[in-house]
Design an enzyme around this catalytic site. Structure first.
Site, PDB file in Angstrom:
ATOM      1  CG  ASP A 294      -1.788  -1.199   1.348  1.00 12.05           C
ATOM      2  OD1 ASP A 294      -2.200  -1.731   0.310  1.00 12.05           O
ATOM      3  OD2 ASP A 294      -2.049  -1.623   2.489  1.00 12.05           O
TER       4      ASP A 294
ATOM      5  CD  GLU B  57      -9.169  -3.953  -0.811  1.00 13.14           C
ATOM      6  OE1 GLU B  57      -9.748  -3.946   0.278  1.00 13.14           O
ATOM      7  OE2 GLU B  57      -8.302  -4.796  -1.105  1.00 13.14           O
TER       8      GLU B  57
END
Length: 348
Positions: free
Chosen positions: A42, A233
């Site tokens: 991420d 997401e």
């Protein structure tokens, strides 16, 4: 024009078209990374001075949270610090089973660096998004100090959204917004107070930006995932030319060589949508245009963030899984905006 001249001209035109296609195809490129790029999840990228900084999910050496990687050339990376030595006490009280913090989102706003981040548990939507700030990202500066400002937004078990994967965006009118979401009913957005970075009290609407409907013939949910597990997401929004672009990650992350993540995109005239894909299908109805998908070398490209650079190449940073080892690694690509749609490349 004589026939032979027309024939030669057609060949020149064809050659020119091939050259144009070649230029477009090579306008975006994957960068070769060395050093401490492996292990990144991420990633969120920003530049201060002559140094690029990448913040990532997970524990730093010694148990700290959000290891930071630095580079002065975008190729050679090194671990250069962390944000928190330990998980903030208020999170440990609110979510005692949380072992690591997730999905940092770094931005520079109102003369300070803002880091939005999340805490949660896999497969749960009892989650929260928080905010920390710093005056500088230079670890050697006497002004370097992260100040945690606590909770911004939370979701509870009876909510239809999940308050993780935050992304800050300032619109073309100078107003601030927070996009977020994972699984459940998809990607949401809330208006922020333009000064504090916390939720706005003037606009309390929960905006819906993207969702994926569960197909009638869908397989049962994998372990530790909600029943409606068709995942969307990791939202990230940027403004380019006349559009806002919403980047998201679809399918399943964090499963090594079984990861099925891919990066999708849609665009809108307004920051709150409606976002549509290249075919015009709304993202709230399952639309999305593929940007990055797996190749033979790298699986599951996603968890992306974008750095818009008016003085250089726009960049997308994301993680992908080594097809041989199943381990995650940071990836970087320049972005080509041909046709007012982004194009990027996955490494080979």
């Amino acid at each position: 024009m004589p026939k032979s001249r027309r024939h030669n001209w057609s060949h020149l035109l064809a050659a020119g078209l091939l050259l144009a296609v070649s230029v477009v195809a090579s306008a975006q490129k994957a960068l070769t990374l060395t050093g401490d790029a492996p292990g990144t999840h991420d990633p969120s990228i920003i530049k201060e001075g002559s140094t690029w900084y990448v913040f990532a999910t997970g524990k730093a050496p010694g148990g700290g949270q959000f290891e930071v990687r630095c580079s002065t050339d975008l190729h050679q990376w090194k671990a250069c610090g962390q944000v928190f030595d330990v998980i903030p006490a208020w999170i440990q009280q609110r979510s005692p089973d949380t072992k690591e913090l997730w999905a940092p989102d770094i931005s520079y706003v109102n003369g300070e660096y803002r880091l939005y981040y999340a805490y949660s548990l896999f497969g749960k939507n009892t989650s929260g998004i928080a905010l920390a700030t710093n005056k500088t990202l230079d670890f050697a500066s006497p002004n370097y100090r992260w100040v945690d400002h606590g909770l911004v937004l939370e979701s509870k078990a009876d909510d239809n959204f999940n308050a993780i994967d935050p992304n800050f965006v300032r619109d073309e009118h100078g107003h601030d917004w927070l996009a977020f979401g994972s699984f459940w009913d998809g990607i949401k957005m809330r208006r922020l107070d333009d000064k504090t970075g916390k939720l706005s009290t003037a606009d309390t609407r929960l905006y819906s930006l993207a969702r994926r409907a569960k197909p009638a013939d869908a397989a049962p949910a994998p372990p530790n995932l909600p029943p409606d597990w068709e995942a969307v997401e990791a939202p990230f929004i940027v403004h380019h030319n006349h559009y806002y672009y919403l980047f998201t990650s679809w399918d399943l992350c964090c499963r090594g060589t079984k990861s099925t993540y891919k990066t999708m995109v849609g665009r809108a005239k307004s920051v709150t949508g409606p976002y549509v894909d290249k075919t015009g299908k709304p993202l709230t109805e399952g639309g999305g245009t593929e940007l990055l998908t797996a190749n033979a070398r790298w699986f599951g490209p996603g968890g992306e963030s974008i750095l818009m650079d008016p003085k250089g190449d726009d960049l997308i940073v994301f993680h992908a899984y080594d097809a041989k080892t199943g381990k995650p690694s940071m990836q970087l690509s320049t972005i080509d905006w041909t046709g007012d749609w982004p194009h990027a490349q996955l490494g080979q």
